[in-house]
Design an enzyme around this catalytic site. Sequence first.
Site, short mmCIF file in Angstrom:
data_model
loop_
_atom_site.label_atom_id
_atom_site.label_comp_id
_atom_site.label_asym_id
_atom_site.label_seq_id
_atom_site.Cartn_x
_atom_site.Cartn_y
_atom_site.Cartn_z
CG HIS A 22 -26.22 81.35 -37.79
ND1 HIS A 22 -26.00 81.58 -39.13
CD2 HIS A 22 -26.86 80.15 -37.71
CE1 HIS A 22 -26.49 80.56 -39.83
NE2 HIS A 22 -27.01 79.68 -39.00
CG HIS A 41 -16.69 89.77 -32.64
ND1 HIS A 41 -16.90 89.11 -31.44
CD2 HIS A 41 -17.77 89.49 -33.41
CE1 HIS A 41 -18.06 88.49 -31.50
NE2 HIS A 41 -18.61 88.70 -32.68
CB SER A 53 -21.74 89.78 -34.59
OG SER A 53 -22.75 88.81 -34.47
CD GLU A 66 -29.84 82.83 -32.16
OE1 GLU A 66 -30.09 81.65 -31.81
OE2 GLU A 66 -28.79 83.17 -32.73
CG ASP A 112 -32.44 78.40 -41.38
OD1 ASP A 112 -31.41 78.57 -40.71
OD2 ASP A 112 -32.47 77.77 -42.45
N GLY A 113 -31.47 81.50 -40.25
CA GLY A 113 -30.63 82.52 -40.86
C GLY A 113 -30.26 82.25 -42.30
CG ASP A 143 -21.39 83.83 -36.47
OD1 ASP A 143 -22.52 84.08 -36.90
OD2 ASP A 143 -20.99 84.23 -35.36
#
Length: 284
Positions: free
Chosen positions: A42, A19, A100, A118, A143-144, A164
């Site tokens: 994600h 971050h 995030s 997500e 799905d990211g 991530d």
Amino acid sequence: MLAYRHAFHAGNHADVLKHLVLTRVLRYMGEKDKPYTLIDTHAGAGGYSVEGRYAQKNAEYGTGVSRLYDATDLPAPLADYMDLVRAFNPDGQLRQYPGSPAIANMLLRETDRLRVYELHSTDHRILASYLEGRANTQVSDRDGFSAIKAELPSPTRRAALLMDPSYEIKTDYGKVLAALREALERAADTVVMIWYPQLQLLESTQLAQRLKASADAAAKKGWLHVRLTVTQADEKGFGMMGSGMFIANPPFTLHDELAECLPLLVERLGQYDGANFVLEQKAA
């Protein structure tokens, strides 16, 4: 994969590194008037209670963000990030940690586009509720990794991509590498931020070199790699020793900002005498 909940790890040393980098990238991109798009593959729940039962199970925030929360001697980039964490805790006590999407929500302008992904149904529901009032925002339960084709190139032309995954499934390492290649093929100047865990696992130890090779071939503005090692693996070689961030097309300011912060992070977050950092970059 869907059993993973980031709440167990919220505010740990890896979140601090991730971050800090995210904050610096978004600050830099916000300096230009033209809007940009942030894609978070994600995203998690957006924010997390450090007083809840998940975070309290291992209290990982205790060796992460809480070691910086009350500090008054932080370098400016770290102080800026901690100001955001404090803004997420209006009563002054560290009770919540911003993920995030929450950091993005604080830093993006109304004209900037936010696209978050997500898969976990509970986290997706919390995230959608948190961001429901924000303009130019879409929250997806797909799905990211599929976001690359859907989101790039961006209508704003300027874009940043954060990946991530949990890496609890080894195939995530290959998916991240493929996603970097696809992102740079579709939009070669996208700022791609990839977080990874530092483990004594072949896929983990090889990832940074593989990412560098891909960025060498395709990134317009080179790459930056940072790793923060805070502890040792256990006697069987298990456990996360630290984490890293790989950034393709990094802001030109990022290297010096991280160089200012990393010695202090080693000092404050390190859990053994061998705690260290790696910071390297390569121009295009």
